[in-house]
Design an enzyme around this catalytic site. Structure first.
Site, PDB file in Angstrom:
ATOM      1  N   ARG A 146       0.839  -1.192   0.000  1.00 35.80           N
ATOM      2  CA  ARG A 146       0.000   0.000   0.000  1.00 35.80           C
ATOM      3  C   ARG A 146       0.881   1.252   0.000  1.00 35.80           C
ATOM      4  NH1 ARG A 146      -2.253  -3.678   3.701  1.00 35.80           N
ATOM      5  NH2 ARG A 146      -4.392  -4.330   3.199  1.00 35.80           N
ATOM      6  N   ARG A 280      -1.254  -1.178  -7.007  1.00 40.05           N
ATOM      7  CA  ARG A 280      -1.425  -2.365  -6.150  1.00 40.05           C
ATOM      8  C   ARG A 280      -2.493  -3.284  -6.746  1.00 40.05           C
ATOM      9  NH1 ARG A 280      -1.573  -4.540  -0.630  1.00 40.05           N
ATOM     10  NH2 ARG A 280      -3.720  -4.843   0.054  1.00 40.05           N
TER      11      ARG A 280
END
Length: 333
Positions: A146, A280
């Site tokens: 993240r 991501r």
């Protein structure tokens, strides 16, 4: 084994000052401080400041959360965030824990397929970036971490020998391990050497101590001055920590990378709502398309429930590649 005594905020302080004092005692992130304070204030204003929260309870909390869902039409995650803030208020500040049977009107959980870039689009986006922002973007796409996990990395979290990346205190305060892409290890090593040199200059100038989470600063009093604890992506300038009053070098702001990715997407004319988090999402989708087991991906991403990971199966190209639209069949396309 006896339970440790709970922290009691200064009773002479106003409520919101007590909230801040408690948040900082338990070392909550600055972003969490801001969010929790906003929700607690909204809760108080919802009842027109007529009563102190200590004179209210489950019934009022249910009414507030139901209002968010039925009138404000907030997302389920937003309602959960508000609940967490109020649970913290009553449990840790007022020491009047809420009953776990609170049952407000539930906000509808809307699950949208994540925005994903193709491998070619990722390559084009990265080609429009440079410097540290490029390295960070490569690391996020290459390891699936993240944004804030990337920004908060410490030098000791990089294991070049094993090709592993250690995420400590990620979402849900969980630790996990993912891989360190071989393709960027060389430039990442060079970057770390520059960070070490920056740290040596700070030490020479009488600075060099970095913020340590939770009780580590008390347990390891000299650790904050050591190289392994320094941020991988430190700020270019030192600043005064508003909590401690110390002048230190914090990590870079997330906004810099967010703007860099947004600009790169725009330059490529990509008409998708692509952000840093899209890298991501793209990592997860592409790794599934390459045949990785979904349980392995779950561990790499740090998802508590595999159902969260399964959302990427809905955007995998191999699920629809080879399936023709009936319109295309009609026109032999």
């Amino acid at each position: 084994m006896e339970n440790k005594p709970k922290f009691i905020p200064d009773p002479q302080l106003q409520l919101m000052d007590q909230v801040l004092e408690t948040l900082r005692y338990y070392h909550y992130a600055r972003s969490t401080e801001k969010t929790y304070c906003q929700w607690i204030l909204q809760y108080i204003y919802f009842f027109n400041k007529e009563r102190h929260p200590k004179d209210m309870g489950e019934r009022e909390v249910e009414a507030f959360l139901s209002h968010l869902a039925s009138v404000k039409n907030v997302a389920a995650t937003t309602q959960r965030q508000a609940l967490n803030a109020l649970v913290f208020l009553y449990r840790d500040v007022l020491h009047l824990p809420l009953d776990q049977s609170i049952a407000p009107v539930r906000a509808k959980r809307k699950r949208h397929p994540p925005t994903v870039l193709t491998e070619e689009e990722v390559q084009n986006v990265l080609a429009q970036m440079k410097g540290t922002h490029l390295l960070m973007a490569k690391l996020i796409y290459g390891s699936g971490i993240r944004l804030m996990e990337c920004i908060r990395l410490r030098i000791q979290d990089l294991d070049f020998g094993q090709g592993k990346l250690f995420i400590r205190g990620g979402k849900g305060r969980k630790d996990r391990v993912t891989f360190l892409p071989r393709s960027i290890q060389g430039e990442l090593r060079q970057h770390v050497e520059r960070v070490k040199e920056l740290h040596r200059r700070d030490l020479a100038e009488g600075f060099g101590e970095v913020y340590l989470p939770n009780a580590l600063a008390k347990k390891y009093r000299k650790a904050g001055w050591k190289t392994p604890w320094q941020y991988v992506f430190p700020s270019k300038t030192r600043s005064v920590d508003p909590r401690s009053g110390k002048e230190r070098r914090h990590h870079v702001l997330e906004s810099g990378l967010q703007k860099a990715v947004k600009a790169a997407v725009k330059k490529n004319g990509i008409d998708k709502r692509a952000t840093v988090h899209t890298l991501r999402h793209s990592f997860a989708t592409h790794i599934l398309e390459n045949g990785t087991n979904i349980r392995v991906l779950q561990e790499l991403l740090g998802h508590a429930d595999v159902k969260t990971t399964e959302i990427y199966t809905h955007v995998m190209r191999r699920d629809i590649d080879g399936v023709k639209s009936p319109l295309d069949r009609l026109y032999n396309q």
